[in-house]
Design an enzyme around this catalytic site. Structure first.
Site, PDB file in Angstrom:
ATOM      1  N   THR A 153     -16.595   1.923   3.013  1.00 22.47           N
ATOM      2  CA  THR A 153     -15.747   1.955   3.308  1.00 22.47           C
ATOM      3  C   THR A 153     -14.670   3.560   2.645  1.00 22.47           C
ATOM      4  O   THR A 153     -15.703   4.498   2.527  1.00 22.47           O
ATOM      5  CB  THR A 153     -14.450   0.864   1.681  1.00 22.47           C
ATOM      6  OG1 THR A 153     -14.788   1.900   0.440  1.00 22.47           O
ATOM      7  CG2 THR A 153     -15.918   0.153   1.447  1.00 22.47           C
ATOM      8  N   ASP A 173       0.819  -0.905   0.301  1.00 25.02           N
ATOM      9  CA  ASP A 173       0.128   0.241  -0.349  1.00 25.02           C
ATOM     10  C   ASP A 173       0.958   1.040  -0.237  1.00 25.02           C
ATOM     11  O   ASP A 173       1.674   1.436   0.443  1.00 25.02           O
ATOM     12  CB  ASP A 173      -0.545   0.150   1.285  1.00 25.02           C
ATOM     13  CG  ASP A 173      -1.888   0.976   0.579  1.00 25.02           C
ATOM     14  OD1 ASP A 173      -1.839   1.753   0.767  1.00 25.02           O
ATOM     15  OD2 ASP A 173      -3.327   0.036   1.450  1.00 25.02           O
ATOM     16  N   TYR A 188     -15.006   6.913 -13.265  1.00 29.96           N
ATOM     17  CA  TYR A 188     -14.905   6.357 -12.527  1.00 29.96           C
ATOM     18  C   TYR A 188     -15.343   5.112 -13.135  1.00 29.96           C
ATOM     19  O   TYR A 188     -14.782   3.955 -13.476  1.00 29.96           O
ATOM     20  CB  TYR A 188     -15.279   6.529 -10.959  1.00 29.96           C
ATOM     21  CG  TYR A 188     -15.246   5.551 -10.062  1.00 29.96           C
ATOM     22  CD1 TYR A 188     -14.166   5.409  -9.320  1.00 29.96           C
ATOM     23  CD2 TYR A 188     -16.575   4.710  -9.858  1.00 29.96           C
ATOM     24  CE1 TYR A 188     -14.412   4.169  -8.463  1.00 29.96           C
ATOM     25  CE2 TYR A 188     -16.122   3.347  -9.004  1.00 29.96           C
ATOM     26  CZ  TYR A 188     -14.968   3.173  -8.395  1.00 29.96           C
ATOM     27  OH  TYR A 188     -15.051   2.004  -7.548  1.00 29.96           O
TER      28      TYR A 188
END
Length: 256
Positions: free
Chosen positions: A188, A44, A153
């Site tokens: 999230t 990450d 997106y």
């Protein structure tokens, strides 16, 4: 020899690299794989978050910026024995197309599409050479169902699904499976903007058959299925995990 059905969903001893594993659906995916026996690497850009998650799961952490071709190549070389790759990072700029700048367009493309392409290429090539592997990339239900402000997106997530299909065809002869997961509305960090708007948040819940948002841990079953021998004949698919959104989207309920 007959397949041991009791072990279909285990990933004991397999090296799994989870990109974007510091938070959200990536973190949940990493936790699920670790719980079922995988040796997990949390990769990450947020190294502190990756290290925190790795410590909790008994995993390893490494810094990886999906916008950097060099970072991706180094990670693929360092984790050359990976049998499982999970690619979860995604960003969104919620603006109408007419209001989206070239810079914003490029930023979403760079993370969501170009980063995924590079990861598939670098890890997939090595898996193909070894003759085994499972790659799981995260698309979205927006690959099919779009709304104002989600155009760029959605385009990237449709592209991710097609990359998975192409990679499945090209790497399949080498024993590598490639699948895309299409989450719906999940709780999230990516959906904070929606959660902060009660009307928007409630509308998304009502669009699902289950009338609620998904919890991150509810992605684990699909990821584990695709990563393990349970999905050994499954490749090139787009697997929806969206609480039934696609079954009822736009439904009108008449008085009966």
């Amino acid at each position: 020899m007959a397949t041991d059905l009791s072990r279909l969903f285990t990933v004991d001893g397999r090296l799994a690299v989870v990109v974007g594993g510091a938070s959200g659906l990536g973190r949940a995916s990493a936790a699920g794989l670790a719980a079922h026996g995988a040796e997990v690497v949390i990769a990450d850009k947020d190294l502190a978050g990756a290290e925190s998650t790795a410590t909790e799961l008994g995993a390893r952490a490494r810094s990886l910026d999906v916008g950097s071709a060099e970072d991706i190549a180094r990670a693929a070389e360092a984790e050359a024995e990976a049998e499982i790759l999970v690619v979860t990072p995604g960003i969104n700029v919620r603006k109408r197309l007419a209001d989206t700048t070239d810079e914003e367009f490029d930023r979403v493309i760079d993370v969501n599409l170009r980063g995924t392409f590079r990861l598939i290429r670098e890890f997939g090539t090595r898996m193909h050479e070894r003759g085994r592997g499972s790659i799981i990339v995260f698309s979205s239900f927006r690959a099919q169902f779009v709304e104002p402000g989600q155009g760029v997106y959605a385009a990237t997530k449709a592209g991710v699904a097609q990359l998975a299909r192409a990679a499945a065809a090209e790497f399949g002869p080498g024993g590598v499976r490639v699948n895309a997961v299409a989450p719906g509305p999940f709780e999230t960090p990516l959906t904070e903007q929606i959660k902060d708007d009660p009307e928007w948040y409630s509308a998304y819940a009502d669009k699902t058959a289950l009338r609620r948002w998904g919890k991150p841990e509810e992605i684990v079953g699909t990821v584990l299925y695709l990563a393990s021998d349970a999905g050994s004949y499954v490749t090139g698919g787009l697997h929806y995990v969206e609480g039934g959104w696609t079954a009822i989207d736009g439904r009108f309920e008449p008085r009966l």
